[in-house]
Design a protein around this motif. Structure first.
Motif, mmCIF file in Angstrom:
data_model
loop_
_atom_site.group_PDB
_atom_site.id
_atom_site.type_symbol
_atom_site.label_atom_id
_atom_site.label_comp_id
_atom_site.label_asym_id
_atom_site.label_seq_id
_atom_site.Cartn_x
_atom_site.Cartn_y
_atom_site.Cartn_z
ATOM 1 N N GLU A 159 0.862 -1.183 0.000
ATOM 2 C CA GLU A 159 0.000 0.000 0.000
ATOM 3 C C GLU A 159 0.894 1.227 0.000
ATOM 4 N N LEU A 160 0.546 2.217 -0.801
ATOM 5 C CA LEU A 160 1.390 3.408 -0.877
ATOM 6 C C LEU A 160 0.683 4.575 -0.211
ATOM 7 N N GLY A 161 1.440 5.323 0.580
ATOM 8 C CA GLY A 161 0.897 6.570 1.128
ATOM 9 C C GLY A 161 1.385 7.723 0.274
ATOM 10 N N PRO A 162 0.739 8.870 0.388
ATOM 11 C CA PRO A 162 1.186 10.016 -0.404
ATOM 12 C C PRO A 162 2.634 10.385 -0.118
ATOM 13 N N ALA A 163 3.040 10.223 1.168
ATOM 14 C CA ALA A 163 4.413 10.604 1.517
ATOM 15 C C ALA A 163 5.433 9.711 0.802
ATOM 16 N N ASP A 164 5.069 8.445 0.551
ATOM 17 C CA ASP A 164 6.002 7.536 -0.138
ATOM 18 C C ASP A 164 6.324 8.077 -1.521
ATOM 19 N N LEU A 165 5.329 8.658 -2.173
ATOM 20 C CA LEU A 165 5.572 9.185 -3.523
ATOM 21 C C LEU A 165 6.329 10.499 -3.453
ATOM 22 N N LEU A 166 5.878 11.375 -2.556
ATOM 23 C CA LEU A 166 6.516 12.695 -2.473
ATOM 24 C C LEU A 166 7.997 12.551 -2.141
ATOM 25 N N GLU A 167 8.306 11.586 -1.294
ATOM 26 C CA GLU A 167 9.690 11.405 -0.853
ATOM 27 C C GLU A 167 10.624 11.111 -2.022
ATOM 28 N N HIS A 168 10.107 10.393 -3.033
ATOM 29 C CA HIS A 168 10.975 9.975 -4.141
ATOM 30 C C HIS A 168 10.822 10.828 -5.387
ATOM 31 N N LEU A 169 9.971 11.857 -5.281
ATOM 32 C CA LEU A 169 9.767 12.713 -6.460
ATOM 33 C C LEU A 169 11.059 13.372 -6.868
ATOM 34 N N GLY A 170 11.317 13.380 -8.154
ATOM 35 C CA GLY A 170 12.532 14.035 -8.628
ATOM 36 C C GLY A 170 13.776 13.216 -8.343
ATOM 37 N N GLN A 171 13.616 11.998 -7.836
ATOM 38 C CA GLN A 171 14.791 11.165 -7.541
ATOM 39 C C GLN A 171 14.724 9.861 -8.318
ATOM 40 N N GLY A 172 14.218 9.899 -9.495
ATOM 41 C CA GLY A 172 14.239 8.716 -10.345
ATOM 42 C C GLY A 172 12.909 7.987 -10.418
ATOM 43 N N LEU A 173 11.943 8.351 -9.572
ATOM 44 C CA LEU A 173 10.644 7.663 -9.572
ATOM 45 C C LEU A 173 9.883 7.972 -10.866
ATOM 46 N N VAL A 174 9.522 6.915 -11.632
ATOM 47 C CA VAL A 174 8.814 7.153 -12.902
ATOM 48 C C VAL A 174 7.406 6.550 -12.916
ATOM 49 N N ALA A 175 7.106 5.663 -11.970
ATOM 50 C CA ALA A 175 5.770 5.058 -11.911
ATOM 51 C C ALA A 175 5.668 4.313 -10.582
ATOM 52 N N ALA A 176 4.430 3.966 -10.198
ATOM 53 C CA ALA A 176 4.256 3.226 -8.955
ATOM 54 C C ALA A 176 3.130 2.207 -9.113
ATOM 55 N N LEU A 196 2.414 11.153 -12.351
ATOM 56 C CA LEU A 196 3.125 9.884 -12.168
ATOM 57 C C LEU A 196 2.162 8.722 -12.425
ATOM 58 N N PRO A 197 2.442 7.834 -13.412
ATOM 59 C CA PRO A 197 1.544 6.702 -13.632
ATOM 60 C C PRO A 197 1.441 5.830 -12.372
ATOM 61 N N LEU A 198 0.210 5.474 -11.994
ATOM 62 C CA LEU A 198 0.017 4.646 -10.794
ATOM 63 C C LEU A 198 -1.042 3.593 -11.078
ATOM 64 N N VAL A 199 -0.678 2.329 -10.829
ATOM 65 C CA VAL A 199 -1.633 1.223 -10.965
ATOM 66 C C VAL A 199 -1.837 0.618 -9.586
ATOM 67 N N ILE A 200 -3.092 0.413 -9.213
ATOM 68 C CA ILE A 200 -3.357 -0.216 -7.913
ATOM 69 C C ILE A 200 -4.227 -1.463 -8.116
ATOM 70 N N GLY A 201 -4.326 -2.252 -7.057
ATOM 71 C CA GLY A 201 -5.223 -3.403 -7.104
ATOM 72 C C GLY A 201 -4.637 -4.608 -7.830
ATOM 73 N N VAL A 202 -3.297 -4.683 -7.928
ATOM 74 C CA VAL A 202 -2.702 -5.855 -8.570
ATOM 75 C C VAL A 202 -2.600 -6.982 -7.542
ATOM 76 N N ALA A 203 -2.426 -8.219 -7.992
ATOM 77 C CA ALA A 203 -2.342 -9.359 -7.074
ATOM 78 C C ALA A 203 -1.047 -9.268 -6.256
ATOM 79 N N PRO A 204 -1.110 -9.766 -4.990
ATOM 80 C CA PRO A 204 0.041 -9.620 -4.093
ATOM 81 C C PRO A 204 1.320 -10.285 -4.606
#
Ligand code: PEP
Ligand code: MG
Length: 556
Positions: A159-176, A196-204
């Motif tokens: 599960e991703l929180g908003p802070a997880d994305l913000l933390e890596h912004l501009g540091q190579g993060l291209v999708a989640a 930032l492209p984001l896909v959720i709900g994939v199998a574990p």
């Protein structure tokens, strides 16, 4: 050997396509039994310093000076002898990784307890360095986790929180990609906001992928492919190139006067939670910030944020927004944004109002740092005019104390109770902003993290009816009203909101160019006609079909 391709289906909740190496954000730090050579630890710190220096230099060469300076501080911290010594001592314990983690944590806490605010702000940087050192050592010890900071990567997590994305912004993060979450979750909002492209709900099973696996994320198709075949990578690259061209055409509208096809003036602002977004918003021609979400840095907090915590989070954002109109929303710890210290309590606005010290701490930080912007304060999840009275009294007390002019106080209209009390709210509020995300979820009885809760559901006639009532009430009372929920940027709901009389929209930074393009081409009278018909339909599918039929807009 040919790699085996594995695919996962999910929901794309922030559009776009990207291919890069995977990196799992929430992998537990592996226990590395037996002591580690202290020299190896020292070398890990040196390597992290070198990594960070390299990242800082690259950012500087790209003209991103502020980001470069922030990263360079991390490099300096990695060479701090006290920190390295503490970690070396921890190395000879039975669980050296845990020992290093604890040493870093105790160093960070010491910094946090210092009276000097600038030093206290370094605690987060120390933790960041500690995480990178541990990752590097783990990799040396068993190839477990790769420091993603110096190259492009796809972030994966349960599960991703908003802070997880913000933390890596501009540091190579291209999708989640995440296993859990919803289209209206705050991670999704942040992802859409920054493009930032984001896909959720994939199998574990996705979480079992080794780090560094080549991963194609196609959020438009809701698809994630591991070790994709060359042809598919080529198609994805073509799609992102086309997307880039389309963005360039939409960006050409920057600087045009904000009037609809029939000459009605509209306002276009941006929603932000970081200084990066303020920059993107300004560059995209937004007229200001209609929603600054302040709670996102504190979603993992174990206590109310102090004035210093707020200042730390707000300073870079408000500095970047100098001179701009900025609407700062007070802490919105509600629904999917409840930090651990409020778990099990009736959180929401009530919690903030029941803690006058917490409210005053935020107001002081906001009003002190907000001297350089055209500040407005916005109250989330309002249910009654009395709540606004409490905030206004507290804000007036702070402005008197600081010797700054009093600040307009407005209400978010995002609960059914607020709509029902709209006349009283208009008397108590200087301005209104409709939060379609929460309002829609509440009317349709959906959880914010429910995958069915999507921005276009605001097209449901029951929700539209409430929006129209708010706009009518605000008109009678002469109060400015805008929409800051994600429906303002959605092709189905934007014409309906315009038809309901909304003339000011605050949208995710990445959606400004497209929203401007749509608004420039829409006719308010035609939209009012569509809304009138939509109000008589049964559900959001029917209204969406009506909008598709009536609004034939071809985007570049
Ligand atoms: C909303 O509810 O529409 C809104 C803008 O607030 P948030 O998404 O931050 O809850
Ligand atoms: Mg809300």
């Amino acid at each position: 050997m040919t790699a085996v391709t594995t695919r996962w289906a999910g929901s794309g909740v922030a559009p776009g396509t990207a291919v890069a190496a995977s990196w799992r954000a929430d992998r537990p730090v592996p226990a590395r039994t037996g002591p580690i050579d202290p020299g190896q630890i020292e070398r890990a710190f040196q390597a992290v310093a070198a990594d960070l220096d390299q990242v800082a230099n690259r950012a500087r060469a790209q003209g991103r000076r502020a980001a470069a300076d922030i990263v360079a501080v991390g490099a300096l911290i990695s060479t701090d002898p006290d920190l390295v010594d503490a970690a070396r001592r921890a190395a000879i314990t039975a669980d050296p990784m845990r020992g290093i983690h604890d040493a870093v944590e105790s160093y960070a806490r010491t910094l946090e307890s210092l009276p000097d605010e600038t030093l206290r702000e370094r605690a987060a940087d120390v933790r960041q360095v500690g995480r990178r050192v541990i990752e590097r050592l783990a990799r040396t010890g068993g190839g477990v986790s790769v420091n993603p900071s110096t190259r492009r990567f796809v972030l994966i997590a349960d599960e991703l929180g908003p802070a997880d994305l913000l933390e890596h912004l501009g540091q190579g993060l291209v999708a989640a990609v995440a296993v859990r979450g919803g289209a209206n979750s705050h991670a999704a909002i942040v992802a859409r906001s920054v493009g930032l492209p984001l896909v959720i709900g994939v199998a574990p099973g996705l979480l079992d992928l080794p780090d560094d696996t080549s991963l194609l994320v196609d959020a438009d198709a809701g698809l994630v492919v591991a070790d994709p075949p060359h042809a598919q990578v080529a198609r994805a690259d073509e799609a992102s190139a086309r997307d880039g061209q389309r963005r360039a055409v939409l960006a050409a509208g920057r600087g045009r006067r904000h009037v609809t096809a029939d000459g009605q003036r509209f306002g276009l602002l941006c929603n932000v939670a970081s200084d990066t977004e303020v920059r993107v918003g300004r560059d995209s021609g937004a007229e200001g910030t209609g929603l600054l979400r302040t709670e996102l840095p504190f979603l993992h907090a174990d206590r109310w944020p102090t004035e210093a915590d707020h200042r730390r989070a707000l300073r870079p954002i408000l500095a970047e927004a100098a001179g701009w109109p900025v609407t700062v929303r007070l802490l919105d710890f509600a629904n999917d944004k409840i930090p651990p210290f409020l778990a099990g309590t009736p959180a929401g606005l009530r919690a903030l109002l029941d803690n006058p010290a917490a409210l005053a701490a935020q107001l002081r930080a906001v009003m002190e740092l907000g001297r350089g912007v055209q500040l407005r304060i916005m109250v989330p999840m309002v249910t009654a005019d009395t709540e606004l009275g409490v905030v206004r009294a507290a804000a007036d007390a702070v402005s008197a104390d600081l010797g700054v002019p009093s600040v307009p106080v407005g209400a978010m209209v995002e609960t059914v109770a607020a709509v029902e009390a709209i006349d009283e709210l208009c008397l108590a509020a200087d301005f209104l902003s409709i939060g379609t995300n929460d309002l829609t979820a509440q009317v349709l009885d959906l959880d914010r993290t429910d995958p069915r809760a999507r921005p276009e559901l605001t097209a449901h006639p029951h929700v539209l009816d409430l929006v129209a009532r708010v706009v009518a009430g605000a008109d009678v009372a002469g109060r400015p009203v805008s929409v800051c929920g994600d429906a303002g940027a959605h092709p189905t709901t934007l014409p309906l909101l315009l038809g309901a009389g909304v003339r000011s929209f605050s949208v995710a930074c990445a959606r400004i160019d497209e929203t401007r393009y749509r608004l420039l081409h829409l006719d308010t009278t035609a939209c009012a006609g569509i809304l009138a018909e939509a109000l008589g339909l049964r559900d959001a599918d029917e209204t969406a079909a009506l909008v598709r039929e009536r609004v034939r807009m071809v985007l570049p």
